[in-house]
Design an enzyme around this catalytic site. Structure first.
Site, PDB file in Angstrom:
ATOM      1  N   CYS A  90       0.837  -1.203   0.000  1.00  0.00           N
ATOM      2  CA  CYS A  90       0.000   0.000   0.000  1.00  0.00           C
ATOM      3  C   CYS A  90       0.869   1.249   0.000  1.00  0.00           C
ATOM      4  CB  CYS A  90      -0.946   0.017   1.201  1.00  0.00           C
ATOM      5  SG  CYS A  90      -2.137   1.368   1.153  1.00  0.00           S
ATOM      6  N   THR A 108     -30.964  -4.809   6.858  1.00  0.00           N
ATOM      7  CA  THR A 108     -29.688  -5.279   6.286  1.00  0.00           C
ATOM      8  C   THR A 108     -28.860  -6.098   7.278  1.00  0.00           C
ATOM      9  OG1 THR A 108     -28.523  -3.248   6.954  1.00  0.00           O
ATOM     10  CG2 THR A 108     -29.600  -3.254   4.789  1.00  0.00           C
ATOM     11  N   TYR A 167     -28.479   2.087   7.277  1.00  0.00           N
ATOM     12  CA  TYR A 167     -29.300   3.166   6.738  1.00  0.00           C
ATOM     13  C   TYR A 167     -30.569   2.581   6.100  1.00  0.00           C
ATOM     14  CZ  TYR A 167     -24.790   5.307   7.486  1.00  0.00           C
ATOM     15  OH  TYR A 167     -23.609   5.719   8.069  1.00  0.00           O
TER      16      TYR A 167
END
Length: 586
Positions: free
Chosen positions: A206, A492, A481
């Protein structure tokens, strides 16, 4: 001015860095990090910022009108930071003043840098992120406070912070936790913390994190010789290299013996130091996955983040990842003579061939149906079923959930190691292996879990850190959400749980109170392949993977998915390392 002399070089405990001027008005110490010179801007008081902005303007304009090489070098070394602040500083007065300054300098026929990339991520449109670009989403009052807090802590509004802007509750905890790990109370010097983070981030190639951490390392007074590579670091730090690679790629093999070797001898670590180092390594392994999984662009003031070229705007390749950085070698041994920029077309036939093959392989992963439609149907089906609790069935379901199906597609991708990271990596071929093929035994959560064991052990050493990590785990896994793509008002939880438990299962951790049959019922093969890649091989994630393997999800949801993967992985690494250390102490 007080100093501390723990592991590594002496570091000043006085954060005040002043401007040193010669009699003719020059700033001296051009090799010092530009961040140090702009420290006074980190103030909530507008009057203090205005006073220092006048100093910046006077000094830089003075340099721009002089013809000597020293002035040109000083100006060139400071302009990238001026550019970054003019675009992302959360204080409007700073942005406006520095934009005007850059325009004035540009009129003086001086080459002024411009950003290579637009926005914090090449995987997302600038329109999908809240920021100060004219095309960005507006910054809410709540988010403005978080942005200011992040800036006052780090002297920058990083691309990481901006990518998390749609999740303010989590972002607040993330900022606090990272700040405590890197700057809060602890046994390790801040420069040593930065270097350990560099070693951890390098395992996944990275470049985004390593480049940023190298700047921080210098700013915190680190020994620049260490930045030449691991052959120049103290034995005490080099002793961490084996633990670092195992924790990153195959943590289930870590045993109390690995810690015993670090806690004895002339270059031994104390328990407190070692726990702090382990937390840093685990945190940055997981964060590297997030940065690569979201395709973060280089910070503007780093070498790859800006340019003075007059070329037309550069468009990132559809198949490369800007968080990887530049160039590399497929063999991970010697740097390539031809560096590959994440923002440019591949320079040679070998890389071109790789991109074509990569397209063919990744295109096989994509279903023609939108992911939000399939998730919606699967969530509805799972909610109507009762949990299957028979132990023998769950054994089979667990084995199926960690199946290596699709893993060959990941292994077939060969990603060059960025040339600037080779010096930090040992045994570059060492990577994640399929847990079902590993000789290690599955770790059952009832034997050792974060909630019942790891938290209390870490809490005995670092109460605030353990509480921050625990709260961050909870918020990441529980925030919702109630929508999937365009579908609203949907539970969810099964999807979030399946993602979390799947990531921990491929790290060898089994929760007996979870029905693993839900993993294969809720998560598609395409989605599982993507999150497995982010958790284990994030350096191989491409723009194609981000967009197509989660087709139908909003960008904020894709970031949430990467947050879930990051936190589930971080917790798994902490579980293995803290368990081994506790076994040694007993």
């Amino acid at each position: 001015m007080a100093t501390t002399t723990k592991l590594g070089t002496s570091v000043s405990t006085d954060d005040t860095l002043s401007l040193h001027e010669e009699e003719d008005g020059y700033m001296v110490d051009p090799e010092e990090e530009t961040l140090a010179h702009f420290k006074p801007i980190m103030s909530k008081e507008k009057g203090e910022r205005d006073s220092y902005l006048d100093t910046i303007k006077t000094t830089l304009l003075n340099w721009s009108t002089r013809g000597d090489q020293k002035s040109r070098d000083l100006l060139a070394s400071h302009l990238p930071t001026v550019l970054r602040l003019s675009l992302s500083c959360p204080f409007e007065d700073v942005r406006a003043s520095l934009k005007a300054l850059l325009q004035t300098i540009d009129n003086e026929a001086v080459l002024v840098p411009r950003p290579v990339f637009e926005g914090p991520s090449s995987f997302m449109s600038v329109k999908d992120v809240a920021g100060y670009h004219e095309s960005s989403k507006p910054v809410t009052h709540e988010l403005q406070q978080l942005y200011e807090n992040a800036f006052l802590r780090d002297a920058r509004l990083s691309n990481i912070v901006q990518c998390l802007s749609d999740h303010p509750q989590y972002l607040d905890l993330f900022i606090q936790t990272m700040d405590f790990i890197m700057n809060g109370d602890g046994p390790l010097n801040q420069d040593v913390r930065c270097y350990i983070a560099i070693l951890a981030s390098s395992r996944h190639r990275c470049s985004y994190l390593v480049t940023y951490l190298e700047m921080e390392f210098r700013a915190k007074g680190g020994n620049v010789l260490w930045l030449k590579g691991i052959s120049h670091i103290p034995t005490k730090i080099s002793n961490l290299l084996i633990l670092n690679k195992m924790l990153c790629h195959q943590p289930w093999y870590i045993s109390q013996t690995h810690f015993q070797e670090l806690l004895v001898g002339p270059d031994s670590w104390s328990v407190a130091e070692l726990v702090h180092a382990v937390v840093i390594m685990a945190f940055f392994h997981a964060l590297a996955g997030f940065c690569l999984g979201c395709g973060l662009n280089p910070e503007i003031d780093t070498e790859l983040g800006h340019t003075v070229s007059d070329q037309s705007e550069i468009v990132p390749s559809h198949f490369t990842n800007p968080a990887l950085g530049v160039g590399g070698t497929g063999s991970d041994s010697e740097p390539s003579s031809e560096a590959m920029s994440p923002a440019c077309s591949p320079p040679n036939e070998q890389v071109s061939k790789y991109l074509v093959e990569h397209y063919i392989e990744t295109s096989k992963l994509t279903d023609t149906r939108k992911l939000d439609d399939t998730i919606k149907e699967k969530l509805a089906a799972v909610s109507q079923e009762e949990d299957e609790t028979e132990e023998i069935d769950n054994d089979r379901q667990f084995a199926e959930s960690v199946s290596s199906f699709g893993l060959e597609k990941i292994h077939s991708r060969s990603v060059p190691t960025p040339v600037n990271l080779l010096r930090y990596i040992t045994d570059p071929s060492y990577e994640h292996e399929d847990f079902t093929l590993a000789s290690a035994c599955t770790l059952r959560a009832r034997e050792y879990s974060w909630e019942d064991h790891g938290f209390s052990f870490l809490n005995s050493l670092y109460p605030l850190l353990s509480e921050l990590l625990d709260e961050k785990f909870k918020v990441a896994s529980e925030m919702t959400y109630r929508h999937v793509g365009a579908t609203k008002d949907i539970d969810t939880k099964p999807f979030r749980e399946a993602t979390w438990y799947y990531i921990q299962s491929i790290k060898g951790i089994r929760h007996d109170d979870y029905n693993y049959g839900k993993v294969n019922k809720v998560l598609s093969i395409e989605y599982k392949t993507y999150i497995r890649m982010v958790a284990c091989f994030p350096e191989k994630v491409s723009l194609y993977d981000f967009r197509e393997c989660m087709d139908g999800l909003q960008f904020s949801e894709k970031v949430h998915v990467n947050v879930l993967v990051m936190e589930a992985r971080l917790q798994a690494e902490l579980i293995y390392s803290l368990k081994a250390l506790m076994s040694h102490m007993k």
